[in-house]
Design a protein around this motif. Structure first.
Motif, PDB file in Angstrom:
ATOM      1  N   UNK A   3       1.208  53.713  -5.477  1.00 25.54           N
ATOM      2  CA  UNK A   3       1.618  54.661  -6.516  1.00 25.54           C
ATOM      3  C   UNK A   3       3.105  54.924  -6.359  1.00 25.54           C
ATOM      4  N   UNK A   4       3.794  55.025  -7.467  1.00 29.16           N
ATOM      5  CA  UNK A   4       5.225  55.312  -7.445  1.00 29.16           C
ATOM      6  C   UNK A   4       5.422  56.754  -7.894  1.00 29.16           C
ATOM      7  N   UNK A  27      12.276  61.829 -17.576  1.00 27.09           N
ATOM      8  CA  UNK A  27      12.883  60.519 -17.411  1.00 27.09           C
ATOM      9  C   UNK A  27      12.079  59.674 -16.421  1.00 27.09           C
ATOM     10  N   UNK A  28      11.647  60.272 -15.321  1.00 28.27           N
ATOM     11  CA  UNK A  28      10.866  59.532 -14.324  1.00 28.27           C
ATOM     12  C   UNK A  28       9.607  58.946 -14.948  1.00 28.27           C
ATOM     13  N   UNK A  33       7.206  55.816 -13.704  1.00 33.97           N
ATOM     14  CA  UNK A  33       6.666  56.377 -12.461  1.00 33.97           C
ATOM     15  C   UNK A  33       5.225  56.818 -12.690  1.00 33.97           C
ATOM     16  N   UNK A  34       4.397  56.701 -11.655  1.00 35.34           N
ATOM     17  CA  UNK A  34       3.005  57.144 -11.730  1.00 35.34           C
ATOM     18  C   UNK A  34       2.894  58.657 -11.635  1.00 35.34           C
ATOM     19  N   UNK A  35       3.957  59.297 -11.211  1.00 34.94           N
ATOM     20  CA  UNK A  35       3.975  60.745 -11.085  1.00 34.94           C
ATOM     21  C   UNK A  35       5.278  61.210 -10.479  1.00 34.94           C
ATOM     22  N   UNK A  36       5.312  62.482 -10.159  1.00 39.68           N
ATOM     23  CA  UNK A  36       6.515  63.082  -9.596  1.00 39.68           C
ATOM     24  C   UNK A  36       6.166  63.944  -8.392  1.00 39.68           C
TER      25      UNK A  36
END
Length: 158
Positions: A3-4, A27-28, A33-36
């Motif tokens: 996961x990113x 933006x992510x 991205x898979x999440x933050x």
């Protein structure tokens, strides 16, 4: 497959974006991205806001008389414009279906006296919102994680 997770969102070098803001999270996710990962701490009136440091960071721009003031000593309504509440950040990161974003909330607690209030505030936020199954909670403070577990019930086995 890994996961990113975008640490505090996406802030490209040379951009005017600020980490831990709605724009950085958006933006992510737009970049795939898979999440933050985000940082949450309690304000003086008991609202969880997304901010890394215990004092308002100079990169926020509109600090005025808040410069150098502790987040925990500031009412949530007086937070800098760029600082979202945790609820606002979760709303920004909400998605639908199995591919909806994962959110890693890193709880920050500056004073041991704030452990119970921080855990209670997060438990209330998570209980009131859909998507808690896509939230991971982390902290360097094991006491706040234990307090959250006490309020949230058992999770997966350790």
């Amino acid at each position: 497959m890994a996961l990113i997770l975008a640490h505090r969102g996406a802030v490209p070098a040379g951009s005017d974006l600020v980490a831990n803001t709605l724009e950085a999270f958006g933006l992510a996710l737009a970049l795939g991205a898979d999440g933050v990962e985000l940082d949450a701490r309690l304000t003086g009136d008991g609202v969880l806001v997304v901010h890394h440091d215990p004092v308002w960071s100079p990169d926020l721009g509109d600090l005025g008389d808040r410069a150098g003031r502790a987040v925990a000593a500031t009412a949530s309504a007086a937070r800098p414009v760029l600082v979202p509440t945790l609820v606002e950040a979760l709303d920004r990161c909400r998605g639908n279906g199995p591919g909806r974003p994962l959110v890693n909330i890193e709880l920050k607690v500056d004073d041991p006296a704030g452990v119970e209030a921080t855990a209670s505030a997060l438990a209330a936020v998570l209980a009131s919102r859909p998507g808690a199954d896509r939230v991971v909670v982390s902290s360097f403070d094991l006491d706040v994680l234990d307090a959250l577990r006490d309020r949230s019930g058992p999770g997966p086995a350790r």
